[in-house]
Design a protein around this motif. Sequence first.
Motif, PDB file in Angstrom:
ATOM      1  N   ALA A 151      -9.005  -3.321  11.302  1.00 38.87           N
ATOM      2  CA  ALA A 151      -8.906  -4.404  10.315  1.00 38.87           C
ATOM      3  C   ALA A 151      -9.754  -4.078   9.095  1.00 38.87           C
ATOM      4  O   ALA A 151      -9.342  -4.333   7.953  1.00 38.87           O
ATOM      5  N   LEU A 152     -10.932  -3.496   9.325  1.00 39.49           N
ATOM      6  CA  LEU A 152     -11.778  -3.065   8.201  1.00 39.49           C
ATOM      7  C   LEU A 152     -11.069  -2.004   7.369  1.00 39.49           C
ATOM      8  O   LEU A 152     -11.022  -2.097   6.138  1.00 39.49           O
ATOM      9  N   ARG A 153     -10.546  -0.984   8.034  1.00 35.35           N
ATOM     10  CA  ARG A 153      -9.855   0.093   7.314  1.00 35.35           C
ATOM     11  C   ARG A 153      -8.708  -0.450   6.464  1.00 35.35           C
ATOM     12  O   ARG A 153      -8.561  -0.092   5.296  1.00 35.35           O
ATOM     13  N   LEU A 154      -7.886  -1.301   7.067  1.00 32.70           N
ATOM     14  CA  LEU A 154      -6.729  -1.851   6.354  1.00 32.70           C
ATOM     15  C   LEU A 154      -7.147  -2.708   5.162  1.00 32.70           C
ATOM     16  O   LEU A 154      -6.529  -2.654   4.095  1.00 32.70           O
ATOM     17  N   THR A 155      -8.189  -3.487   5.347  1.00 28.92           N
ATOM     18  CA  THR A 155      -8.664  -4.348   4.263  1.00 28.92           C
ATOM     19  C   THR A 155      -9.220  -3.517   3.115  1.00 28.92           C
ATOM     20  O   THR A 155      -8.889  -3.751   1.948  1.00 28.92           O
ATOM     21  N   ILE A 156     -10.044  -2.538   3.441  1.00 29.85           N
ATOM     22  CA  ILE A 156     -10.624  -1.686   2.390  1.00 29.85           C
ATOM     23  C   ILE A 156      -9.517  -0.938   1.649  1.00 29.85           C
ATOM     24  O   ILE A 156      -9.521  -0.879   0.416  1.00 29.85           O
ATOM     25  N   ALA A 157      -8.568  -0.378   2.382  1.00 30.41           N
ATOM     26  CA  ALA A 157      -7.476   0.353   1.741  1.00 30.41           C
ATOM     27  C   ALA A 157      -6.663  -0.574   0.837  1.00 30.41           C
ATOM     28  O   ALA A 157      -6.317  -0.194  -0.294  1.00 30.41           O
ATOM     29  N   ASP A 158      -6.378  -1.784   1.293  1.00 35.38           N
ATOM     30  CA  ASP A 158      -5.618  -2.741   0.492  1.00 35.38           C
ATOM     31  C   ASP A 158      -6.380  -3.117  -0.779  1.00 35.38           C
ATOM     32  O   ASP A 158      -5.824  -3.120  -1.873  1.00 35.38           O
ATOM     33  N   TRP A 159      -7.657  -3.428  -0.630  1.00 38.49           N
ATOM     34  CA  TRP A 159      -8.456  -3.807  -1.791  1.00 38.49           C
ATOM     35  C   TRP A 159      -8.640  -2.632  -2.744  1.00 38.49           C
ATOM     36  O   TRP A 159      -8.706  -2.815  -3.951  1.00 38.49           O
ATOM     37  N   PHE A 160      -8.758  -1.430  -2.210  1.00 39.54           N
ATOM     38  CA  PHE A 160      -8.910  -0.229  -3.046  1.00 39.54           C
ATOM     39  C   PHE A 160      -7.639   0.013  -3.864  1.00 39.54           C
ATOM     40  O   PHE A 160      -7.704   0.297  -5.059  1.00 39.54           O
ATOM     41  N   SER A 166      -4.356  -9.340  -8.503  1.00 37.87           N
ATOM     42  CA  SER A 166      -4.057 -10.683  -8.023  1.00 37.87           C
ATOM     43  C   SER A 166      -3.275 -11.434  -9.101  1.00 37.87           C
ATOM     44  O   SER A 166      -3.715 -11.554 -10.239  1.00 37.87           O
ATOM     45  N   ALA A 167      -2.101 -11.926  -8.757  1.00 36.91           N
ATOM     46  CA  ALA A 167      -1.227 -12.588  -9.724  1.00 36.91           C
ATOM     47  C   ALA A 167      -1.803 -13.909 -10.214  1.00 36.91           C
ATOM     48  O   ALA A 167      -1.624 -14.269 -11.376  1.00 36.91           O
ATOM     49  N   ASP A 168      -2.483 -14.636  -9.361  1.00 35.44           N
ATOM     50  CA  ASP A 168      -2.986 -15.954  -9.748  1.00 35.44           C
ATOM     51  C   ASP A 168      -4.473 -15.961 -10.090  1.00 35.44           C
ATOM     52  O   ASP A 168      -5.058 -17.020 -10.292  1.00 35.44           O
ATOM     53  N   GLY A 169      -5.092 -14.793 -10.134  1.00 34.07           N
ATOM     54  CA  GLY A 169      -6.500 -14.698 -10.507  1.00 34.07           C
ATOM     55  C   GLY A 169      -7.481 -14.960  -9.377  1.00 34.07           C
ATOM     56  O   GLY A 169      -8.683 -14.834  -9.559  1.00 34.07           O
ATOM     57  N   ARG A 170      -6.994 -15.352  -8.208  1.00 34.09           N
ATOM     58  CA  ARG A 170      -7.884 -15.598  -7.072  1.00 34.09           C
ATOM     59  C   ARG A 170      -8.226 -14.277  -6.395  1.00 34.09           C
ATOM     60  O   ARG A 170      -7.452 -13.325  -6.441  1.00 34.09           O
ATOM     61  N   PRO A 171      -9.367 -14.207  -5.707  1.00 33.16           N
ATOM     62  CA  PRO A 171      -9.708 -12.979  -4.986  1.00 33.16           C
ATOM     63  C   PRO A 171      -8.698 -12.691  -3.889  1.00 33.16           C
ATOM     64  O   PRO A 171      -8.101 -13.602  -3.324  1.00 33.16           O
ATOM     65  N   ARG A 172      -8.528 -11.419  -3.597  1.00 28.77           N
ATOM     66  CA  ARG A 172      -7.594 -11.013  -2.543  1.00 28.77           C
ATOM     67  C   ARG A 172      -8.186 -11.380  -1.184  1.00 28.77           C
ATOM     68  O   ARG A 172      -9.364 -11.231  -0.955  1.00 28.77           O
ATOM     69  N   MET A 173      -7.320 -11.805  -0.300  1.00 30.12           N
ATOM     70  CA  MET A 173      -7.710 -12.135   1.063  1.00 30.12           C
ATOM     71  C   MET A 173      -7.474 -10.911   1.939  1.00 30.12           C
ATOM     72  O   MET A 173      -7.040  -9.875   1.469  1.00 30.12           O
ATOM     73  N   LEU A 174      -7.712 -11.060   3.234  1.00 32.46           N
ATOM     74  CA  LEU A 174      -7.393  -9.984   4.168  1.00 32.46           C
ATOM     75  C   LEU A 174      -5.884  -9.760   4.161  1.00 32.46           C
ATOM     76  O   LEU A 174      -5.118 -10.722   4.114  1.00 32.46           O
ATOM     77  N   PRO A 175      -5.444  -8.507   4.220  1.00 34.98           N
ATOM     78  CA  PRO A 175      -4.005  -8.283   4.349  1.00 34.98           C
ATOM     79  C   PRO A 175      -3.515  -8.846   5.686  1.00 34.98           C
ATOM     80  O   PRO A 175      -4.282  -8.965   6.638  1.00 34.98           O
ATOM     81  N   PRO A 176      -2.223  -9.197   5.790  1.00 33.98           N
ATOM     82  CA  PRO A 176      -1.715  -9.820   7.024  1.00 33.98           C
ATOM     83  C   PRO A 176      -1.976  -8.994   8.280  1.00 33.98           C
ATOM     84  O   PRO A 176      -2.285  -9.557   9.333  1.00 33.98           O
ATOM     85  N   GLU A 177      -1.868  -7.682   8.185  1.00 36.57           N
ATOM     86  CA  GLU A 177      -2.092  -6.839   9.366  1.00 36.57           C
ATOM     87  C   GLU A 177      -3.541  -6.955   9.843  1.00 36.57           C
ATOM     88  O   GLU A 177      -3.819  -7.017  11.032  1.00 36.57           O
TER      89      GLU A 177
END
Length: 190
Positions: A151-160, A166-177
Amino acid sequence: MTPIRVEETGVEPLSLPEMRAYLRLSSDETAEDALIARLITAARAAVEAAGRRLLRPARFRVVLSAWPQLGLLPLPLSPLVAVLRAGRVDTRGGVSEIEAGPIRIGPDPWEAPCLLFGPDLPPLGTASALVEVSAGCGGDGPPVPEPLIQALRLTIADWFENRGDSADGRPRMLPPEATGLAAACRRMRL
């Protein structure tokens, strides 16, 4: 009673070289190292919140105005590893150490972290009780479960890969996976 994080006592569950390898960055691509290091810390905090588990060892302080009546104090710190210190805090803030032996960790430090208090503790009177505990995976605690590492790896990769997207200006959340992996290891609350 809210546990106060006093000190981080271990290292992040993922190192910068491990994450660089996961992102498939070549050895000469070091310009993003500081960003990746910050993403590791931020993603750990997000996965900890989603899974209600501590992924890095730390020392916490709990201050009580009275000993628990039933001798049991549930704590939101999973996994709970050790009782490090106990003391009485007088009205002037002075701490007198007491033997931590009557204070011990409950039978299930992973799913139901709690402290058990024996009957032979000194009376507090106008003093408060101070208890310091060690909690979290790694170090002296259990290893971080592999689903939470992933979950850490996937989140870091997604955020990287999607920084600032972010389309609405809000911070990104954890990816669904990653959310699904954290949910599989999530500590339930009643």
